[in-house]
Design a protein around this motif. Structure first.
Motif, PDB file in Angstrom:
ATOM      1  N   ALA A  62     -21.984 -86.763  -7.766  1.00  0.00           N
ATOM      2  CA  ALA A  62     -22.501 -85.907  -8.844  1.00  0.00           C
ATOM      3  C   ALA A  62     -23.760 -86.529  -9.430  1.00  0.00           C
ATOM      4  N   PRO A  63     -24.932 -85.885  -9.301  1.00  0.00           N
ATOM      5  CA  PRO A  63     -26.182 -86.475  -9.809  1.00  0.00           C
ATOM      6  C   PRO A  63     -26.136 -86.768 -11.305  1.00  0.00           C
ATOM      7  N   ALA A  64     -25.428 -85.919 -12.077  1.00  0.00           N
ATOM      8  CA  ALA A  64     -25.382 -86.120 -13.525  1.00  0.00           C
ATOM      9  C   ALA A  64     -24.619 -87.372 -13.907  1.00  0.00           C
ATOM     10  N   ARG A  65     -23.792 -87.894 -13.002  1.00  0.00           N
ATOM     11  CA  ARG A  65     -22.944 -89.050 -13.292  1.00  0.00           C
ATOM     12  C   ARG A  65     -23.515 -90.342 -12.733  1.00  0.00           C
ATOM     13  N   LYS A  66     -24.741 -90.303 -12.208  1.00  0.00           N
ATOM     14  CA  LYS A  66     -25.335 -91.491 -11.613  1.00  0.00           C
ATOM     15  C   LYS A  66     -26.757 -91.692 -12.144  1.00  0.00           C
ATOM     16  N   ARG A  67     -27.161 -92.968 -12.247  1.00  0.00           N
ATOM     17  CA  ARG A  67     -28.532 -93.332 -12.568  1.00  0.00           C
ATOM     18  C   ARG A  67     -28.936 -94.477 -11.640  1.00  0.00           C
ATOM     19  N   CYS A  68     -30.221 -94.598 -11.387  1.00  0.00           N
ATOM     20  CA  CYS A  68     -30.681 -95.596 -10.425  1.00  0.00           C
ATOM     21  C   CYS A  68     -31.860 -96.394 -10.958  1.00  0.00           C
ATOM     22  N   TYR A  69     -31.962 -97.634 -10.448  1.00  0.00           N
ATOM     23  CA  TYR A  69     -33.124 -98.488 -10.696  1.00  0.00           C
ATOM     24  C   TYR A  69     -33.399 -99.297  -9.431  1.00  0.00           C
ATOM     25  N   LYS A  70     -34.531 -99.013  -8.781  1.00  0.00           N
ATOM     26  CA  LYS A  70     -34.928 -99.694  -7.548  1.00  0.00           C
ATOM     27  C   LYS A  70     -33.811 -99.684  -6.503  1.00  0.00           C
ATOM     28  N   GLY A  71     -33.211 -98.536  -6.301  1.00  0.00           N
ATOM     29  CA  GLY A  71     -32.204 -98.392  -5.270  1.00  0.00           C
ATOM     30  C   GLY A  71     -30.796 -98.774  -5.692  1.00  0.00           C
ATOM     31  N   GLN A  72     -30.668 -99.424  -6.841  1.00  0.00           N
ATOM     32  CA  GLN A  72     -29.335 -99.792  -7.314  1.00  0.00           C
ATOM     33  C   GLN A  72     -28.761 -98.642  -8.131  1.00  0.00           C
ATOM     34  N   VAL A  73     -27.516 -98.267  -7.831  1.00  0.00           N
ATOM     35  CA  VAL A  73     -26.886 -97.113  -8.466  1.00  0.00           C
ATOM     36  C   VAL A  73     -25.956 -97.585  -9.588  1.00  0.00           C
ATOM     37  N   TYR A  74     -26.032 -96.896 -10.740  1.00  0.00           N
ATOM     38  CA  TYR A  74     -25.187 -97.206 -11.895  1.00  0.00           C
ATOM     39  C   TYR A  74     -24.388 -95.961 -12.273  1.00  0.00           C
ATOM     40  N   ASP A  75     -23.162 -96.183 -12.715  1.00  0.00           N
ATOM     41  CA  ASP A  75     -22.344 -95.073 -13.204  1.00  0.00           C
ATOM     42  C   ASP A  75     -22.788 -94.695 -14.607  1.00  0.00           C
ATOM     43  N   TYR A  76     -22.926 -93.389 -14.818  1.00  0.00           N
ATOM     44  CA  TYR A  76     -23.335 -92.860 -16.120  1.00  0.00           C
ATOM     45  C   TYR A  76     -22.220 -91.960 -16.648  1.00  0.00           C
ATOM     46  N   PRO A  77     -21.825 -92.082 -17.919  1.00  0.00           N
ATOM     47  CA  PRO A  77     -22.454 -92.840 -19.008  1.00  0.00           C
ATOM     48  C   PRO A  77     -21.915 -94.256 -19.190  1.00  0.00           C
ATOM     49  N   GLN A  78     -21.104 -94.774 -18.258  1.00  0.00           N
ATOM     50  CA  GLN A  78     -20.494 -96.097 -18.427  1.00  0.00           C
ATOM     51  C   GLN A  78     -21.534 -97.190 -18.647  1.00  0.00           C
ATOM     52  N   ILE A  79     -22.690 -97.075 -17.988  1.00  0.00           N
ATOM     53  CA  ILE A  79     -23.707 -98.116 -18.098  1.00  0.00           C
ATOM     54  C   ILE A  79     -24.232 -98.248 -19.524  1.00  0.00           C
ATOM     55  N   LEU A  80     -24.112 -97.183 -20.323  1.00  0.00           N
ATOM     56  CA  LEU A  80     -24.605 -97.225 -21.705  1.00  0.00           C
ATOM     57  C   LEU A  80     -23.864 -98.260 -22.536  1.00  0.00           C
ATOM     58  N   GLN A  81     -22.613 -98.556 -22.177  1.00  0.00           N
ATOM     59  CA  GLN A  81     -21.844 -99.537 -22.928  1.00  0.00           C
ATOM     60  C   GLN A  81     -22.329-100.964 -22.697  1.00  0.00           C
ATOM     61  N   GLU A  82     -23.254-101.143 -21.749  1.00  0.00           N
ATOM     62  CA  GLU A  82     -23.747-102.478 -21.439  1.00  0.00           C
ATOM     63  C   GLU A  82     -25.023-102.841 -22.184  1.00  0.00           C
ATOM     64  N   SER A  83     -25.426-101.987 -23.134  1.00  0.00           N
ATOM     65  CA  SER A  83     -26.679-102.241 -23.850  1.00  0.00           C
ATOM     66  C   SER A  83     -26.464-102.163 -25.358  1.00  0.00           C
ATOM     67  N   SER A  84     -27.230-102.977 -26.084  1.00  0.00           N
ATOM     68  CA  SER A  84     -27.167-102.941 -27.551  1.00  0.00           C
ATOM     69  C   SER A  84     -27.873-101.707 -28.093  1.00  0.00           C
ATOM     70  N   PHE A  85     -29.056-101.392 -27.532  1.00  0.00           N
ATOM     71  CA  PHE A  85     -29.836-100.238 -27.973  1.00  0.00           C
ATOM     72  C   PHE A  85     -30.093 -99.321 -26.785  1.00  0.00           C
ATOM     73  N   CYS A  86     -30.048 -98.015 -27.036  1.00  0.00           N
ATOM     74  CA  CYS A  86     -30.311 -97.020 -25.996  1.00  0.00           C
ATOM     75  C   CYS A  86     -31.388 -96.055 -26.479  1.00  0.00           C
TER      76      CYS A  86
END
Length: 719
Positions: free
Chosen positions: A295-319
């Motif tokens: 599901a494209p809405a559930r994934k985000r990428c940076y330089k080929g590395q795939v992250y689960d969204y929105p779970q990755i948001l919990q790994e940052s202090s500010f968004c």
């Protein structure tokens, strides 16, 4: 004689006949009035059938089974919308009337399928799941009524949440055909995605007359303050994804950007920040090489590395939450759910529910032109404040963003508070998580005229490691007749308090509380051990106060339980040369503060200080290890509008043996920080609540030449 006899024979006969006529008249009149009252009562309380009163519920009636309504081409179209509308001009509050529960009644129109003359529906999607959930929540709430004659507010069953799915002209015609439309008076429309290409207006383009708009993308140009309600853009991920609980604190990334299709200028600026700050900033984008079925809405990428969204948001202090084609973004809801502090860059955006929510406690708003300074701005925020903002952000989502039900009922509550302002929810109720039980705490503003003497007071002594001075203070305080309990707050985590056998033997309970952190605010925590209404806050070096002075201070507090009653007096002054407030500790007759190093107050203010102190004042005090007493003076003065009361003439309190190393307040920078505190607190409160008075309470006869036996408080110290 004869005539007289004739008169007397007719007179008595006429009187009974007149009474009978009057009796019949009154009985007839009474019967008519009684029948009228009965008919009126039946009309008021018997179920009406003037208009449809069927319960609104999709489980009882399918959308496809709803009656079909054809819209003639010539059907009237409402006016565009009156930007000057306010509650007193475009809303009929008299329709709401008085009711004991101070709650508006909301009527939902029955479902209908509107089509044009060719049979084409006015909407390409019909009734969305989100609007279905919203209407169902309203129909299950205490706001709902199925009696149209009792309704204060009307909600059409026409779904206008997403303007992209609407035929603008036909939707407006359908609204105008509603039986109670009346130019949109007392109607509310819910819209989350306003406008359309190419300009994307920030408010719904459907002509709506005077209808109130609950919109998800208002700007300052389209928002009618005090009339419209700014609502969030609901994120479907809220229902589909359950994030694990994450405690506030440092995260793997400092700043994270997860929005797709960001404007290229913003993207370039974020990439530059990424180059400057490296791993502290994670810049995600749409994935271009996902496997089939992902599901494209559930994934985000940076330089080929795939992250689960929105779970990755919990790994940052500010968004980061940047404006897109529309001001309102569903990403804001995702960020709040993750407990990540949103950094909002959307000029002129009216934040959701900003009429009642204090967004300064849960977000950082930065002008778009200062995007390049974002990293520096965020780095200046203290860690403790960031944690508080993370906690507040998640609670905002949980209380107001998590579902269509939460969004809909919050909107109705805001409208309800406008109509019944005397019963409206307070700032604290809207913005403070429900963690404190207030039922057991009495506000001093509503106490009896004079609290009873019997309960006495609890002395709270804040200490670090001055054991000898502490024991002297305890010994002196124990001599006060009204002392009920003595509580020692041990603020030293590196050293244990003395053994029980070493403490002074006193005639009241003595309790030692060990704190987890060395914070000045610990002295004002609402400890369970404080059972009396009156609290004496006293430092461990205030050894010069006599038992008579303390008892007299308590007697004064009993007459003024809503005030701070203390001994060391201080003053704030306006420095005209510097253009700011100045702290003054010189011995003057004017007083605007009494220091809580020795002061009586009501325990209610402990709860206010700990849980309801405005802004970041409490965290600021703990970070600077200064000014907790000034903060308490600001708080009490702001709540009561009254000045403190200084008692007894003494102006020197510190122990002669205490050195500069022992005393925090003897530090060289202390006085400078005190002035900074006053200016900081005045800025947060938005006003200067402190009141200057020339007043001091002294015992009767304390200076008179009378035998000591005749004085209630003979041992009152001098200057």
């Amino acid at each position: 004689m004869y005539p007289s006899g004739k008169y007397s024979s007719r007179g008595p006969a006429l009187i009974p006949r007149m009474k009978t006529k009057h009796r019949i008249y009154y009985i007839t009149l009474f019967s008519v009035v009684l029948l009228g009252l009965i008919a009126t009562g039946m009309f008021q309380f018997w179920p009406h059938s003037i208009e449809s009163t069927a319960d609104w519920a999709l489980d009882k009636r399918s959308v496809h089974d709803a009656p079909l309504v054809r819209l003639p081409v010539s059907s009237p179209i409402p006016e565009r919308g009156d930007l000057s509308c306010r509650m007193h001009t475009c809303f009929d509050v008299y329709r709401c009337g008085y009711n004991p529960k101070n709650r508006i009644k909301v009527y939902i129109y029955p479902l209908q399928r509107f089509v044009d003359e060719l049979g084409v529906p006015i909407s390409s999607t019909g009734l969305s799941r989100e609007y279905n959930d919203l209407l169902s929540a309203v129909s299950d709430s205490d706001f709902y009524t199925d009696d149209v004659t009792r309704a204060c507010l009307f909600i059409p069953s026409i779904d206008v949440l997403n303007q992209n799915s609407l035929r603008i002209r036909e939707t407006a015609q359908a609204l105008a055909m509603l039986p109670r439309w009346d130019k949109g008076m007392n109607h509310v429309l819910f819209n989350m995605l306003p406008g359309g290409p190419p300009d994307y207006n920030t408010a719904l383009d459907v002509p709506r007359d005077r209808a109130l708009l609950a919109g998800g993308g208002f700007s300052t140009w389209t928002y009618r303050q005090g009339y419209d309600v700014s609502i969030p853009v609901y994120s479907p991920l809220s229902a589909d994804v359950e994030l694990p609980e994450r405690q506030p604190g440092p995260r793997r990334y400092f700043i994270l950007s997860s929005q797709m299709a960001i404007h290229r200028e913003y993207r370039a600026e974020l990439e530059r920040l990424k180059e400057e700050n490296g791993e502290a900033l994670l810049l995600l984008d749409k994935c271009s090489n996902l496997s089939q079925g992902a599901a494209p809405a559930r994934k985000r990428c940076y330089k080929g590395q795939v992250y689960d969204y929105p779970q990755i948001l919990q790994e940052s202090s500010f968004c980061v939450v940047l404006r897109g084609a529309r001001l309102g973004q569903a990403a804001l809801s995702d960020v709040l759910q993750a407990g990540c502090v949103p950094v909002i860059l959307a000029d002129s955006y009216i934040l959701p529910f900003s009429e009642v929510l204090d967004w300064k406690r849960a977000s950082v708003v930065i002008p778009e032109e200062k995007l390049s300074e974002m990293y520096t701005i965020l780095k200046s925020i203290p860690h403790r404040q960031v944690e508080e903002m993370q906690r507040q952000a998640h609670w905002f989502w949980e209380a107001y963003f998590s579902s269509m039900k939460a969004i809909g009922l919050t909107t109705l509550q805001i409208i309800n508070d406008r109509i019944y302002p005397y019963a409206a929810r307070t700032y604290e109720q809207w913005n403070n998580p429900p963690v404190v039980k207030w039922s057991s705490v009495n506000s001093p503003l509503f106490l009896p005229l004079i609290p009873p003497r019997a309960p006495g007071f609890t002395a709270v002594v804040l200490t670090y490691d001055r054991v000898e001075s502490l024991f002297r203070v305890i010994t002196e305080i124990s001599k006060v007749p009204s002392l009920a309990k003595l509580l020692v707050v041990w603020n030293n985590q590196n050293k244990s308090p003395p053994e029980e056998s070493l403490w002074p033997k006193i005639g009241v309970p003595l309790k030692v509380v060990r704190t987890k952190e060395n914070k000045l605010s610990n002295r004002f925590f609402p400890y369970d051990e404080i059972e009396t209404e009156a609290v004496l806050a006293i430092d461990d070096d205030i050894i010069m106060l006599t038992s008579d002075e303390l008892q007299f201070g308590y007697e004064v507090w009993r007459e003024f339980p809503d005030r701070l009653v203390g001994y060391p007096g201080r003053l704030h002054l306006w420095d005209h040369e510097m253009g700011k407030w100045k702290y003054e500790s010189e011995w003057t007759n004017e007083v605007s503060m009494v220091l809580t190093g020795a002061a009586f107050y009501h325990k209610y203010f402990n709860y206010l200080y700990t849980y309801k102190m405005p802004g970041d004042i409490k965290n600021w005090v703990d970070a600077h290890m200064n000014c907790e007493d000034i903060a308490m003076n600001f708080l009490v003065a702001n709540i009561t509008g009254k000045a403190p009361i200084k008692v007894t003439p003494r102006k020197k309190f510190k122990c002669p043996e205490c050195t500069a190393i022992d005393g925090l307040s003897l530090d060289q920078t202390h006085m400078v920080e005190r002035s900074e505190c006053i200016n900081k607190f005045a800025s947060v409160f938005g006003t200067m609540p402190l009141k200057v008075v020339e007043h001091r309470a002294d015992p009767v006869l304390y200076k008179d030449d009378f035998p000591e036996k005749l004085k209630s408080f003979p041992n009152i110290g001098s200057l």
